[in-house]
Design an enzyme around this catalytic site. Structure first.
Site, PDB file in Angstrom:
ATOM      1  CD  GLU A  59      -7.484   1.705  -4.567  1.00 43.26           C
ATOM      2  OE1 GLU A  59      -6.368   1.462  -5.071  1.00 43.26           O
ATOM      3  OE2 GLU A  59      -8.082   2.786  -4.755  1.00 43.26           O
ATOM      4  N   PRO A 263       8.072   9.240  -6.520  1.00 41.97           N
ATOM      5  CG  PRO A 263       8.774  10.221  -8.509  1.00 41.97           C
ATOM      6  CD  PRO A 263       9.270   9.399  -7.350  1.00 41.97           C
ATOM      7  NE  ARG A 264      -0.357   5.779  -5.849  1.00 38.55           N
ATOM      8  CZ  ARG A 264      -0.692   5.004  -4.830  1.00 38.55           C
ATOM      9  NH1 ARG A 264       0.121   4.892  -3.801  1.00 38.55           N
ATOM     10  NH2 ARG A 264      -1.825   4.358  -4.837  1.00 38.55           N
ATOM     11  CG  MET A 313       7.271   0.968  -9.836  1.00 36.32           C
ATOM     12  SD  MET A 313       6.617   2.549  -9.271  1.00 36.32           S
ATOM     13  CE  MET A 313       5.047   2.015  -8.574  1.00 36.32           C
ATOM     14  N   GLY A 314       8.146  -0.328  -5.581  1.00 38.83           N
ATOM     15  CA  GLY A 314       8.192  -1.308  -4.509  1.00 38.83           C
ATOM     16  C   GLY A 314       9.226  -1.036  -3.433  1.00 38.83           C
ATOM     17  N   PRO A 340      -1.398   7.288   4.938  1.00 37.22           N
ATOM     18  CG  PRO A 340      -2.409   8.623   6.602  1.00 37.22           C
ATOM     19  CD  PRO A 340      -2.716   7.862   5.324  1.00 37.22           C
ATOM     20  CG  LEU A 341      -3.174   4.262   8.506  1.00 35.90           C
ATOM     21  CD1 LEU A 341      -4.321   3.268   8.429  1.00 35.90           C
ATOM     22  CD2 LEU A 341      -3.055   4.819   9.917  1.00 35.90           C
ATOM     23  CD  GLU A 342       1.883   1.820   2.867  1.00 41.42           C
ATOM     24  OE1 GLU A 342       1.575   0.829   2.185  1.00 41.42           O
ATOM     25  OE2 GLU A 342       2.291   2.885   2.372  1.00 41.42           O
TER      26      GLU A 342
END
Length: 429
Positions: A59, A263-264, A313-314, A340-342
């Site tokens: 988000e 991984p998320r 991360m990042g 998926p837009l990235e």
């Protein structure tokens, strides 16, 4: 009466919630920071900021262009609140150099905590991102006459069905919102069916299409990913890595390259490392690359088919740039999928599982222009084999996805105009 019952239930659950919170604090050091913020004691870093609440990283990434536009175009400070630790880390990455943006954790949805938070922060408006609908927060804002706007609002059929079971609570809450700025007509209709007022609902499109891909001056992937094909699996969730590793191991022998797993959640890095070890293929942690002598990176890179676990991360966008094919996680697992837009904006062919209900409209649009292919566990090996062996197909899919992203931009400007109009109306009253 509905809100009273909800609030009583929240207070009854509070002792259990505090115990779990203390357990988290005891077991994981990152939960110690901002402990009292979750109970309303937020820092006073800005004068009457616009409070923007984005629950987690997904988000936050979607709403970042709007936050930056509020600061630059409306000349207003912003306080960003999240609920996740990873969301706070992402805030620091995004806004560390912007003294007009601060960040904190959102208070739990109790009247006393919300009252304390709003009393300390004194926001001129509260923006709730996507489906971050909290009855006590919205009610407290209404009582204090603070404009409360749902931005980039979305509501899947599954979520609408769940909310419908609580219509006694949801309908009054939606009616207290100042505006609902939603992504699509179907979501707008679902909000109306749940009790929102038609005059307050506006379909403005998805802010996700207005994403800004930062320029990267340094290729951080070159030290870890050799020349050859690269399949990047981003934001993977529990249960997905095993299927992805199995497909990678079973590819035809002529396919050479690197599987990159991102991984998320950082707490799963060790779990995914165990799966990589069990795969029998050579693998490497990204964090090992900068430590000479830990592993022989050159030997790893020389193998015709290797695995890289990105345990930091990042870095996802850096690896998306390097990818020949992108799998977007959370979609083979039943968690609704991630954005998926990235990958599409970077001109990459996108592969996702069937569980994309968090991004139904986006995935449908990408699939219609053939920028995205939906796969299953049974078809994963066949689909990734075709994509990795057919460069023309990859190029066609990537170009179609990038063109769709470019065509759909514009929701940012519409959101900014609506927010500005609401703030001007409040000032004029």
């Amino acid at each position: 009466m509905a809100l009273f019952v909800y609030t009583c239930l929240c207070y009854l659950a509070l002792p259990i919630g505090i115990v779990f919170h203390l357990l988290f604090v005891w077991r994981r050091a990152e939960f110690r920071r901002g402990f009292w913020q979750r109970y309303g004691w937020l820092p006073k870093k800005q004068h009457q900021p616009v409070l923007v609440h984005a629950a987690s990283v997904g988000e936050l990434n979607a709403i970042t262009p709007l936050i930056e536009a509020i600061v630059s175009d409306l000349k207003l400070p912003v306080l960003v609140t999240t609920t996740s630790v990873t969301g706070q880390s992402r805030c620091q990455q995004l806004f560390a150099d912007n003294d007009r943006v601060s960040w904190a954790y959102l208070a739990v949805d109790l009247g006393a905590a919300n009252w304390l938070m709003l009393q300390r922060v004194k926001p001129r408006a509260v923006l709730l991102v996507e489906t971050e609908l909290w009855p006590n927060l919205i009610t407290t804002c209404a009582r204090k006459k603070i404009p409360t706007i749902l931005v980039n609002g979305r509501l899947s059929a599954r979520s609408a069905k769940a909310y419908g079971r609580l219509s006694w609570l949801v309908a009054p809450m939606l009616q207290k919102l100042t505006q609902l700025l939603v992504q699509d007509q179907a979501g707008g209709q679902r909000f109306l069916d749940l009790g929102a007022q038609a005059s307050k609902v506006s379909v403005l499109g998805s802010l996700k299409y207005d994403l800004v891909i930062p320029d990267s001056q340094i290729d951080i992937t070159s030290a870890a990913v050799p020349a050859g094909l690269c399949w990047v699996c981003g934001s993977t969730r529990s249960g997905e890595e095993a299927s992805l590793l199995q497909a990678w191991a079973q590819l035809p022998p002529q396919i050479r390259g690197t599987l990159v797993l991102v991984p998320r959640h950082p707490q799963r890095f060790d779990e995914v490392a165990d799966l990589c070890q069990q795969s029998g293929l050579p693998w490497l942690r990204y964090s090992q690359i900068n430590y000479q002598g830990v592993v022989d990176v050159d030997v790893h890179k020389a193998h015709p088919r290797s695995i890289l676990l990105v345990d930091a991360m990042g870095l996802l966008m850096h690896f998306y740039r390097r990818a020949d094919v992108v799998f977007v996680g959370g979609s083979l697992a039943d968690t609704g999928g991630h954005n998926p837009l990235e990958a599409a904006a970077l001109g990459k062919p996108v592969l996702m599982g069937p569980n994309c209900f968090n991004f139904t409209q986006v995935c449908d649009q990408l699939e219609q222009v053939q920028g995205l292919r939906v796969t299953t566990n049974a078809c994963l090996l066949e689909d990734i084999t075709q994509l990795l062996t057919d460069q023309s197909l990859r190029d066609t899919m990537g170009a179609a996805g990038a063109a769709l992203v470019d065509k759909q931009k514009g929701a940012l400007k519409r959101h900014l105009l609506a927010i500005e109009a609401t703030l001007e109306q409040v000032l004029g009253e």
